[in-house]
Design a protein around this motif. Structure first.
Motif, PDB file in Angstrom:
ATOM      1  N   UNK A 123      51.117  53.221  23.036  1.00 56.19           N
ATOM      2  CA  UNK A 123      52.185  52.805  23.935  1.00 56.19           C
ATOM      3  C   UNK A 123      52.073  51.365  24.413  1.00 56.19           C
ATOM      4  N   UNK A 124      50.853  50.811  24.423  1.00 50.74           N
ATOM      5  CA  UNK A 124      50.649  49.477  24.972  1.00 50.74           C
ATOM      6  C   UNK A 124      49.914  48.536  24.029  1.00 50.74           C
ATOM      7  N   UNK A 125      49.419  49.037  22.912  1.00 46.94           N
ATOM      8  CA  UNK A 125      48.655  48.200  22.002  1.00 46.94           C
ATOM      9  C   UNK A 125      47.249  47.938  22.513  1.00 46.94           C
ATOM     10  N   UNK A 126      46.645  46.857  22.040  1.00 47.22           N
ATOM     11  CA  UNK A 126      45.254  46.549  22.394  1.00 47.22           C
ATOM     12  C   UNK A 126      45.149  45.411  23.403  1.00 47.22           C
ATOM     13  N   UNK A 127      46.284  44.957  23.930  1.00 50.72           N
ATOM     14  CA  UNK A 127      46.287  43.814  24.848  1.00 50.72           C
ATOM     15  C   UNK A 127      45.667  44.175  26.193  1.00 50.72           C
ATOM     16  N   UNK A 128      44.896  43.235  26.734  1.00 54.85           N
ATOM     17  CA  UNK A 128      44.359  43.329  28.089  1.00 54.85           C
ATOM     18  C   UNK A 128      44.821  42.075  28.827  1.00 54.85           C
ATOM     19  N   UNK A 129      45.525  42.266  29.934  1.00 51.32           N
ATOM     20  CA  UNK A 129      46.120  41.136  30.651  1.00 51.32           C
ATOM     21  C   UNK A 129      45.294  40.790  31.892  1.00 51.32           C
ATOM     22  N   UNK A 130      44.982  39.511  32.067  1.00 52.00           N
ATOM     23  CA  UNK A 130      44.234  39.109  33.260  1.00 52.00           C
ATOM     24  C   UNK A 130      45.154  38.814  34.442  1.00 52.00           C
ATOM     25  N   UNK A 131      44.719  39.202  35.610  1.00 51.29           N
ATOM     26  CA  UNK A 131      45.361  38.835  36.872  1.00 51.29           C
ATOM     27  C   UNK A 131      44.323  38.054  37.673  1.00 51.29           C
ATOM     28  N   UNK A 132      44.473  36.751  37.749  1.00 49.76           N
ATOM     29  CA  UNK A 132      43.508  35.951  38.492  1.00 49.76           C
ATOM     30  C   UNK A 132      43.544  36.320  39.970  1.00 49.76           C
ATOM     31  N   UNK A 133      42.443  36.845  40.492  1.00 54.59           N
ATOM     32  CA  UNK A 133      42.399  37.377  41.856  1.00 54.59           C
ATOM     33  C   UNK A 133      41.972  36.297  42.842  1.00 54.59           C
ATOM     34  N   UNK A 134      42.874  35.976  43.755  1.00 56.03           N
ATOM     35  CA  UNK A 134      42.587  34.999  44.809  1.00 56.03           C
ATOM     36  C   UNK A 134      42.548  35.745  46.141  1.00 56.03           C
ATOM     37  N   UNK A 135      41.354  35.953  46.656  1.00 61.68           N
ATOM     38  CA  UNK A 135      41.154  36.649  47.932  1.00 61.68           C
ATOM     39  C   UNK A 135      41.193  35.566  49.014  1.00 61.68           C
ATOM     40  N   UNK A 136      42.378  35.281  49.514  1.00 68.85           N
ATOM     41  CA  UNK A 136      42.543  34.067  50.296  1.00 68.85           C
ATOM     42  C   UNK A 136      42.174  34.213  51.772  1.00 68.85           C
ATOM     43  N   UNK A 137      41.975  35.451  52.225  1.00 68.00           N
ATOM     44  CA  UNK A 137      41.560  35.652  53.616  1.00 68.00           C
ATOM     45  C   UNK A 137      40.866  37.002  53.766  1.00 68.00           C
ATOM     46  N   UNK A 138      39.811  37.029  54.578  1.00 70.78           N
ATOM     47  CA  UNK A 138      39.164  38.306  54.879  1.00 70.78           C
ATOM     48  C   UNK A 138      39.411  38.729  56.315  1.00 70.78           C
ATOM     49  N   UNK A 139      40.384  38.094  56.961  1.00 72.53           N
ATOM     50  CA  UNK A 139      40.783  38.490  58.306  1.00 72.53           C
ATOM     51  C   UNK A 139      41.687  39.726  58.216  1.00 72.53           C
ATOM     52  N   UNK A 140      41.454  40.693  59.079  1.00 66.43           N
ATOM     53  CA  UNK A 140      42.211  41.945  58.986  1.00 66.43           C
ATOM     54  C   UNK A 140      42.416  42.544  60.367  1.00 66.43           C
ATOM     55  N   UNK A 141      43.632  43.063  60.580  1.00 68.41           N
ATOM     56  CA  UNK A 141      43.946  43.688  61.860  1.00 68.41           C
ATOM     57  C   UNK A 141      43.605  45.173  61.872  1.00 68.41           C
ATOM     58  N   UNK A 142      43.276  45.719  60.720  1.00 71.99           N
ATOM     59  CA  UNK A 142      42.989  47.144  60.610  1.00 71.99           C
ATOM     60  C   UNK A 142      41.502  47.431  60.819  1.00 71.99           C
ATOM     61  N   UNK A 143      41.193  48.701  61.032  1.00 67.56           N
ATOM     62  CA  UNK A 143      39.807  49.089  61.300  1.00 67.56           C
ATOM     63  C   UNK A 143      39.403  50.286  60.447  1.00 67.56           C
ATOM     64  N   UNK A 144      39.803  50.274  59.165  1.00 62.82           N
ATOM     65  CA  UNK A 144      39.521  51.385  58.255  1.00 62.82           C
ATOM     66  C   UNK A 144      38.029  51.686  58.234  1.00 62.82           C
ATOM     67  N   UNK A 145      37.688  52.965  58.188  1.00 58.72           N
ATOM     68  CA  UNK A 145      36.299  53.369  58.340  1.00 58.72           C
ATOM     69  C   UNK A 145      35.433  53.052  57.125  1.00 58.72           C
ATOM     70  N   UNK A 146      36.044  52.709  55.987  1.00 55.41           N
ATOM     71  CA  UNK A 146      35.308  52.497  54.744  1.00 55.41           C
ATOM     72  C   UNK A 146      35.197  51.035  54.342  1.00 55.41           C
ATOM     73  N   UNK A 147      35.899  50.142  55.008  1.00 56.98           N
ATOM     74  CA  UNK A 147      36.075  48.778  54.505  1.00 56.98           C
ATOM     75  C   UNK A 147      35.223  47.759  55.249  1.00 56.98           C
ATOM     76  N   UNK A 148      34.543  46.912  54.491  1.00 54.61           N
ATOM     77  CA  UNK A 148      33.714  45.883  55.080  1.00 54.61           C
ATOM     78  C   UNK A 148      34.493  44.808  55.810  1.00 54.61           C
ATOM     79  N   UNK A 149      35.802  44.714  55.555  1.00 54.62           N
ATOM     80  CA  UNK A 149      36.618  43.704  56.230  1.00 54.62           C
ATOM     81  C   UNK A 149      37.184  44.201  57.554  1.00 54.62           C
ATOM     82  N   UNK A 150      36.912  45.447  57.912  1.00 55.15           N
ATOM     83  CA  UNK A 150      37.483  46.039  59.128  1.00 55.15           C
ATOM     84  C   UNK A 150      37.256  45.116  60.327  1.00 55.15           C
ATOM     85  N   UNK A 151      38.222  45.103  61.215  1.00 54.60           N
ATOM     86  CA  UNK A 151      38.164  44.170  62.336  1.00 54.60           C
ATOM     87  C   UNK A 151      36.949  44.419  63.239  1.00 54.60           C
TER      88      UNK A 151
END
Length: 366
Positions: A35-63
């Protein structure tokens, strides 16, 4: 998905026969190539901020985590990283941050998107494809970012079990609100992605079977899943609740089953998968993943964008080598959009699951 199918999928997760994994990978790989062939597409990931208003119990970025150094890249830094990626042939980027929903912040990133979209390479006139992963925003804000030029959005549900969702989030975060956001993104016109963590405390194999049913019911275009890796500075890491015994193997099985059930979506070989196992990328691709996300975040900031512990990074050449060694092709200068999106929009007539073709169906024996 029928009740019988959910039981069958749960049985697959419970099965300890090593030959099952080989059969699943073979079937998933066949579906992806068909259905998709053998292609693998890159998405250049830019994590531009680690500031977060949330407080999720699993995430290192939690406020509530006061042990990390907060940062926010400047406008010019983000744009320069995006244009460097484009000139290198990436063609698509993903802008990701902790959740910040103020008008000022959304205006900021909308301006960045418009500027990036205005850039044109000599090699192509379509500009950069832009995926966003910024958390829960209002309908108006999602539309603002869409109109600025973003066209994909990843908002992970993390688990489709409402009770488990509440156990890993503080009371102010609502499962129903997450669903509303996914519906809003779809209504606006985004290619919509979601996903779950695998191996959460208290999560069952039956939960994972329901997650797969949820992805199909939501008719998603993109999927990002990975093993749950505890971050030591989070409440969830201190819980003693029972875990799924082998999150890595279970994640590979989840990916393979997702590819078999949804053969024309885009699926990410997550950084978490690569962090937990030396062959995580290769096995993720064999299980049907067709998207990779090389990290473009400046090296000085990478150690501060830790959603989980021991996050690994692969440089571009290493990534390219591993993809080729796994039998696939890193494909540059193409957006690599989800075929499923165009199909559900009625823009493609190709039938990705021909009637009578059981090669991408759980009806055939695994």
């Amino acid at each position: 998905m029928t009740h019988t199918s959910k039981i069958k999928i749960a049985d697959i997760f419970h099965n300890t026969d090593p030959s099952l994994d080989r059969q699943l990978l073979e079937k998933a790989d066949h579906c992806r190539r068909q259905h998709l062939g053998s292609a693998v597409y890159p998405r250049g990931l830019i994590e531009y901020s680690n500031c977060c208003r949330r407080n999720c119990f699993y995430c290192g970025l939690r406020r509530g985590n006061s042990l990390i150094r907060r940062y926010h890249l400047q406008r010019e830094q983000i744009i320069e990283l995006a244009l460097q990626a484009y000139d290198a042939g990436y063609q698509s980027i993903c802008l990701q941050s902790g959740e910040l929903s103020s008008s000022k912040e959304v205006d900021f990133i909308a301006d960045v998107i418009r500027t990036i979209k205005g850039y044109r390479s000599k090699n192509s006139g379509q500009g950069l494809g832009i995926t966003l992963s910024l958390g829960e925003l209002t309908y108006k804000q999602y539309r603002q970012l869409w109109e600025a030029g973003a066209h994909r959005y990843l908002l992970r549900i993390e688990t489709s079990n409402p009770l488990l969702f509440q156990k890993i989030h503080p009371p102010e975060q609502s499962y129903n609100r997450r669903l509303e956001c996914l519906d809003a993104l779809r209504e606006i016109g985004y290619q919509v992605g979601t996903g779950v963590m695998i191996g959460l405390p208290g999560q069952s194999y039956e939960d994972l079977a329901t997650d797969l049913e949820f992805f199909q019911a939501k008719d998603i275009d993109m999927l990002g899943m990975g093993p749950y890796i505890p971050h030591p500075d989070t409440p969830l890491a201190r819980q003693k609740t029972e875990f799924i015994p082998d999150a890595f193997t279970t994640t590979i099985r989840m990916l393979a089953l997702a590819r078999i059930l949804m053969p024309d979506i885009n699926m990410v070989a997550s950084t978490a998968l690569q962090s937990i196992h030396p062959d995580g990328l290769k096995l993720g691709l064999k299980a049907g993943a067709n998207i990779v996300m090389p990290v473009l975040t400046p090296e000085d900031n990478r150690k501060d964008y830790m959603l989980y512990a021991n996050k690994k990074f692969s440089n571009f050449e290493r990534l390219k080598h591993d993809i080729h060694e796994a039998g696939y092709e890193l494909t540059l200068w193409q957006w690599g959009d989800s075929p499923h999106y165009f199909k559900r929009q009625g823009l493609l007539t190709t039938d990705y699951a021909p009637t009578g073709d059981s090669t991408c169906s759980l009806r055939s024996r695994i």
